[in-house]
Write a protein that holds these residues in place. Sequence first.
Motif, PDB file in Angstrom:
ATOM      1  N   THR A  94      -0.665   4.674  13.520  1.00 32.36           N
ATOM      2  CA  THR A  94       0.575   5.083  14.193  1.00 32.36           C
ATOM      3  C   THR A  94       0.244   6.081  15.291  1.00 32.36           C
ATOM      4  O   THR A  94      -0.834   6.697  15.288  1.00 32.36           O
TER       5      THR A  94
ATOM      6  N   TRP B 159      -3.003   2.578   7.704  1.00 31.25           N
ATOM      7  CA  TRP B 159      -1.742   2.716   8.446  1.00 31.25           C
ATOM      8  C   TRP B 159      -2.056   3.371   9.800  1.00 31.25           C
ATOM      9  O   TRP B 159      -2.578   4.485   9.846  1.00 31.25           O
TER      10      TRP B 159
ATOM     11  N   ALA C 171       3.723  11.025  13.516  1.00 35.49           N
ATOM     12  CA  ALA C 171       4.176  11.178  12.130  1.00 35.49           C
ATOM     13  C   ALA C 171       4.667  12.605  11.935  1.00 35.49           C
ATOM     14  O   ALA C 171       4.081  13.552  12.468  1.00 35.49           O
TER      15      ALA C 171
ATOM     16  N   ASN D 180       1.784  -0.055  13.695  1.00 37.65           N
ATOM     17  CA  ASN D 180       3.163   0.327  13.987  1.00 37.65           C
ATOM     18  C   ASN D 180       3.399   0.437  15.487  1.00 37.65           C
ATOM     19  O   ASN D 180       2.763   1.235  16.180  1.00 37.65           O
TER      20      ASN D 180
ATOM     21  N   TYR E 278      -4.675  11.670   5.856  1.00 35.44           N
ATOM     22  CA  TYR E 278      -4.446  11.495   7.290  1.00 35.44           C
ATOM     23  C   TYR E 278      -5.761  11.735   8.027  1.00 35.44           C
ATOM     24  O   TYR E 278      -6.469  12.706   7.757  1.00 35.44           O
TER      25      TYR E 278
ATOM     26  N   VAL F  82      -3.860   7.117   6.800  1.00 33.86           N
ATOM     27  CA  VAL F  82      -3.070   7.110   8.037  1.00 33.86           C
ATOM     28  C   VAL F  82      -3.963   7.579   9.181  1.00 33.86           C
ATOM     29  O   VAL F  82      -4.566   8.651   9.100  1.00 33.86           O
TER      30      VAL F  82
ATOM     31  N   SER G  99       6.413   7.036   9.356  1.00 31.97           N
ATOM     32  CA  SER G  99       4.978   7.196   9.174  1.00 31.97           C
ATOM     33  C   SER G  99       4.619   8.393   8.304  1.00 31.97           C
ATOM     34  O   SER G  99       3.453   8.599   7.984  1.00 31.97           O
TER      35      SER G  99
END
Length: 489
Positions: A7, A5, A10, A139, A86, A39, A23
Amino acid sequence: MNILWVTSEAVPYAKTGGLADVSSALPLALSERGHHVSVVMPFYPQIMGKLNLKFSATHDLLRVPFGSGCEWAKVNELRINDNLTYYFIEYHRFFDRAALYDWCGSEFADNAMRFIFLSRAAMELASNFRLAPDILHANDWHAALCCVYLKSHLYRDNEQFRNCRSVMTIHNIGYQGVFNKGNLFWTGLGWDYFNYLCLEWYDQLNLLKGGIMTADMVSTVSPTYAQEILSSEYGFGLDGALRSRAGLGKLRGILNGIDAKVWNPATDRFLPAVYSADSMEGKAVCKRVLQEKYGLPVRDDVPVFAVISRLAHQKGLDVLNFGLEDLLYNDDLQFVIVTSGEKGIEGHMQYLAQKYPQKFALYLGYAGEPAAHLVEAGADLFVMPSRYEPCGLNQMYSMAYGTLPIVRHTGGLADTVFNYDANHPENSTGFVLWDLNAASLNGTIRWAADIWRNHRDDCRLMQRRGMTTDFSWNRTASEYEKMYQDAHL
């Protein structure tokens, strides 16, 4: 599945809008359903430093090809649970800023370089850390280049991406990452990628378009918005590209959710009193505290209308601003507005706050999470007159807190708020207008105030319907799982 993921923001690490909420909440929901989620986002020292994060590990010297050379970044790893990690890309030249994208309304001049770097760093991280994703979920425009990279000669033969497919989620198509075509140099891609089927858009580089055209699936954040962006009115110049993808069955609209653990009036630690659909006494306490906090007369018999929003053209607050004095002069009501943005509107609202201090309270700036929770809980009605709204979260927060939303029929607002029906108030959750002008908006506000005063039983039924609706991410996580599976077909 293994899900990568990517982004730019978040919660709670960095936030400017709904992308940050998604997110945080959706990767967590997917991890709780058994998927392994990684992430990748920037590390913003000036914003995240005050969080005192205790990283699980740090990795020095991630090599990131960039332009004709390479750069070196540090990676900070934060493990949330066994299935959710993350990875923060630390590279001070691009991310050590006091804000994410702009300063005092002016975008950073190197935004193209900053987020080209993020996308390339995410691909290199996945390769070097051997994440072997089944899905690469990009994203908004900041991460859209990842979808191009996945299909490119740079990564399509990489062993770590052998079974990977991509999903491009559009959270707001009004922001596309459009830059001078010379910035293609920084991507490491050749001019053969600068064409109408990929990154070229009116002789400029359009990162979001590249993501849309190369992703295996394209999604946006509500079913109605997925239809709206196929039109020239809402497509912001990308409606043709989106229609081409929709024609192949590659476009989905999946409604966002909210974090039901954070946004729950029965357990909310930010509230002076908690309450639920079966016991609403605490909401009256929250209303009194809200009025006191913002210097309004403490009155139970007056409806309190609230707004928490940016002063952006999208949000329609210029229309509200145009008709506000008529409401304040003629009607017995109160407004609490938390906002910032266009200086002309700010100035007029400051004038109204001085002229009508018994009715109008204004806070300019970001008030923080505790204040946002108190406003949602203490208000009776919440106003969202958006010109377009991909999904919207505040109307769902409002309904969860027994605060009746007033919305324009567009995007996710149309999908979540059901207009008041005097014959079936138990099926209603708010008040809806279609024409965005001051007369229509003021009329809807007055209509809502009248129902609030004179039909309290109907309002109670509407509150119950909203508060018992499941807005959690688990409600829609299964739809993302289905889209991930379809991306592999």
